[in-house]
Write a protein that holds these residues in place. Structure first.
Motif, PDB file in Angstrom:
ATOM      1  N   THR A 179       0.747  -1.149   0.184  1.00 48.30           N
ATOM      2  CA  THR A 179       0.180  -0.082  -0.051  1.00 48.30           C
ATOM      3  C   THR A 179       1.023   1.326  -0.102  1.00 48.30           C
ATOM      4  O   THR A 179       0.675   2.212  -0.848  1.00 48.30           O
ATOM      5  CB  THR A 179      -0.999  -0.027   1.207  1.00 48.30           C
TER       6      THR A 179
ATOM      7  N   LYS B 241      -5.598   0.682  -5.828  1.00 48.57           N
ATOM      8  CA  LYS B 241      -6.256  -0.262  -5.276  1.00 48.57           C
ATOM      9  C   LYS B 241      -6.123  -1.549  -6.163  1.00 48.57           C
ATOM     10  O   LYS B 241      -5.799  -2.898  -5.765  1.00 48.57           O
ATOM     11  CB  LYS B 241      -7.643  -0.149  -5.282  1.00 48.57           C
ATOM     12  N   ARG B 242      -6.222  -1.417  -7.632  1.00 52.26           N
ATOM     13  CA  ARG B 242      -6.155  -2.599  -8.486  1.00 52.26           C
ATOM     14  C   ARG B 242      -4.571  -3.093  -8.471  1.00 52.26           C
ATOM     15  O   ARG B 242      -4.297  -4.456  -8.299  1.00 52.26           O
ATOM     16  CB  ARG B 242      -6.461  -2.218  -9.922  1.00 52.26           C
TER      17      ARG B 242
ATOM     18  N   GLU C   7      -3.983  -5.310  -5.537  1.00 50.11           N
ATOM     19  CA  GLU C   7      -4.883  -6.511  -5.435  1.00 50.11           C
ATOM     20  C   GLU C   7      -3.780  -7.459  -6.541  1.00 50.11           C
ATOM     21  O   GLU C   7      -3.800  -8.714  -6.238  1.00 50.11           O
ATOM     22  CB  GLU C   7      -6.079  -6.330  -6.042  1.00 50.11           C
TER      23      GLU C   7
ATOM     24  N   GLU D 135      -8.306   4.008  -7.587  1.00 53.34           N
ATOM     25  CA  GLU D 135      -8.920   2.757  -8.417  1.00 53.34           C
ATOM     26  C   GLU D 135      -7.785   1.880  -8.841  1.00 53.34           C
ATOM     27  O   GLU D 135      -7.656   0.758  -8.444  1.00 53.34           O
ATOM     28  CB  GLU D 135     -10.104   2.992  -9.401  1.00 53.34           C
TER      29      GLU D 135
ATOM     30  N   THR E 222       1.362   3.649  -3.214  1.00 51.12           N
ATOM     31  CA  THR E 222       0.671   5.024  -3.225  1.00 51.12           C
ATOM     32  C   THR E 222       1.933   6.389  -3.603  1.00 51.12           C
ATOM     33  O   THR E 222       1.575   7.031  -4.391  1.00 51.12           O
ATOM     34  CB  THR E 222       0.544   5.413  -1.701  1.00 51.12           C
TER      35      THR E 222
END
Length: 576
Positions: free
Chosen positions: A514, A532-533, A536, A529, A518
């Motif tokens: 994370t 986040k992707r 993931e 988004e 960022t």
């Protein structure tokens, strides 16, 4: 050649990326190099420093294949002496010397190995004679020569060994490097000398004029755009993908490439008490125990691989093989719980008559497979520069005008100039930026004299000079620099290649994903988004790798690993 960017031409950042796309479609090049591994990057550098107009395209990331998954050594290949491959050893040792002294002293460092002796009478003189040749074949030496040790002396150097595992030992030196960082620096150096370097740019077709290849059609796998690149010649430097690209070109190859899987495990430094690396004989090959910062790398296996070329998977069997062989000599055995990281890479071997991959040739082959198309494959990481020169020489027949000879033996990589002086000034540099001198030395061994550029990225943002949470070997500014200057486009590029977080920490990068995503997103303009992707997709990759490493067979491991989503979703697999 006029620089098209007012800024630093070696800055592979988002602005440069759009500019290079425009250039690829508009300009005519002498050479298009396909493949951003060490041979492709080296070929682009060789061509650019000869004064040729060159473009380098890579479908994924720089060093995303074999060139980030090697044993991380610049070595002559001690075992090739036994196979009487004297020419190969001599060539590799000369390259090792050039890297240590001229080309990349900031990235390539001497490393010592203990060769444990297990047979009385014949083994010491036999091995000593081989190592004497090894010590003298490379010409001038920047590493110490061999040193003979009694059993007691060897055990003092490597207390981790069982007393019964040796009767004595010989210490010798080779050299090591962070392979992915070295390859990326070769590519940036090519850009510095005028090469157009672009990743996430996949060749999807070849252009033809009459009977000759006149360029390639490429797709930007990030956004789907396509364009055509015109060139006098194309060089296929795609390693294990050589045959696939050959089929796409519509021609028959002159040689076949077979993929051999090599698996390495990474364990903490305190699990093996030793002042030196080790080289151990196995029934088929050799096993290295290589010092790697606060870790050891143990490898490698050597098995045929016929499955997914992009994501070779390590199995439980591979890992058990490495543990079993290293534990034959260790007083305190390693277990699965000790393993921090695992990585699997594919060697592009020239297919020979023998079925055993360890017997296949590590020499390289270069061929003009059609007018305007050259292919090069085989070889080893250490001899990338020689391979690159041979590839450009082979393409010369298709180039207008007379080609200049290769000069890359005299061309230092970015960061080499001024490196030694900065090492002496590390304390001053540390005080100036409020860092520990140890930290500055670590940065110098990753960036050399580019360290000023790296630290400048933290101006006005002192928080970037703090260690990354959960991966304290690296600073936040290194992540920012990876995206702004080093061509990183995805979270995986940063965690697996610009840093080696994915193999150096037991969490494999998941716990700092994370924070890193960022920071990368700030540079590349990612939406929440997209951040986040990226997290993931990376977590899914790590989970798939972990699961595959508990499987008994290549097929079972490959099924799990290849089911994970791609960071570069637009990639076409296979291209033919």
């Amino acid at each position: 050649m006029a620089q098209h960017a007012a800024e630093n031409p070696a800055r592979l950042g988002p602005v440069k990326r759009e500019e290079t796309w425009q250039r690829l479609g508009k300009e005519t090049f002498d050479l298009v190099v396909i493949g951003g591994g060490v041979v492709g990057a080296g070929t682009a550098l060789d061509a650019a420093t000869r004064g040729l107009r060159v473009a380098l395209v890579e479908a994924r990331d720089l060093a995303s294949g074999t060139s980030s998954r090697s044993s991380k050594l610049f070595h002559g290949g001690l075992r090739y002496l036994e196979q009487l491959e004297f020419g190969l050893v001599r060539e590799a040792l000369r390259e090792r010397e050039l890297m240590l002294t001229t080309i990349a002293p900031h990235l390539v460092k001497p490393v010592s190995f203990l060769y444990p002796l297990t047979h009385r009478v014949w083994e010491r003189p036999y091995t000593a004679a081989g190592l004497l040749m090894y010590d003298t074949m490379g010409g001038a030496r920047s590493v110490p020569g061999q040193k003979h040790l009694t059993r007691a002396g060897a055990l003092r150097m490597v207390p981790a060994l069982k007393r019964s595992a040796l009767i004595g030992g010989i210490r010798y030196y080779d050299a090591q490097s962070d392979d992915a960082r070295h390859t990326m620096t070769v590519a940036r150096t090519a850009a510095h000398y005028g090469a157009v370097v672009r990743t996430s740019t996949q060749v999807v077709g070849f252009l033809r004029e009459a009977d000759r290849v006149s360029g390639v059609r490429v797709r930007d796998v990030e956004d789907g755009r396509e364009t055509e690149i015109s060139a006098a010649a194309v060089i296929n430097c795609t390693g294990v993908w050589t045959d696939e690209l050959q089929r796409l070109s519509g021609g028959r190859g002159r040689f076949r490439v077979r993929a051999s899987k090599g698996v390495h495990i990474v364990v903490p430094r305190d699990r093996i008490v030793s002042e030196s690396g080790m080289i151990l004989r196995t029934e088929k090959s050799v096993l290295f125990v290589i010092p790697w910062r606060n870790h050891w790398i143990v490898g490698t296996t050597d098995t045929d691989w016929n499955l997914d070329l992009a994501h070779p998977a390590a199995t439980k069997h591979d890992i058990d093989y490495l543990l079993e062989h290293v534990n034959t000599v260790l007083a305190t055995p390693l277990t699965h719980d000790d393993i921090e990281g695992v990585y699997a890479g594919l060697r592009p071997l020239l297919a020979g008559e023998s079925e055993e991959t360890s017997k296949l040739s590590r020499e390289h082959a270069v061929a003009r497979v059609a007018p305007g198309l050259v292919a090069i494959a085989g070889g080893k990481y250490t001899t990338y520069r020689v391979m690159a020169a041979d590839a450009v020489d082979a393409a010369a027949v298709d180039l207008p005008g007379r080609s200049q000879p290769s000069i890359t033996d005299k061309v230092p990589l970015l960061g080499a100039d001024g490196y030694h002086a900065l090492v002496n000034q590390a304390d001053h540099l540390a005080a100036e930026h409020g860092l520990h001198p140890y930290r500055v030395r670590h940065l110098l061994d990753r960036y050399g004299s580019l360290v000023h550029e790296v630290l400048a990225s933290a101006e006005g943002r002192p928080e970037l000079l703090k260690p990354i949470e959960h991966a304290p070997d690296y600073l936040g500014v290194e992540v920012v620099y990876a995206a702004s200057h080093e061509g990183a486009l995805h979270l995986e590029d940063v965690l697996a290649r610009r840093t080696r977080i994915s193999i150096e920490y037991a969490h494999r990068g998941v716990e700092c994903a994370t924070q890193v995503a960022t920071l990368v997103g700030e540079v590349l303009g990612w939406s929440p988004e997209t951040v986040k992707r990226e997290i993931e997709v990376y977590r899914a990759r790590v989970e798939a790798e972990r699961k595959s490493q508990s499987q008994p067979s290549d097929e079972a491991a490959d099924a799990l690993r290849s089911a994970a989503p791609e960071a570069r979703a637009g990639i076409v697999e296979p291209v033919s």
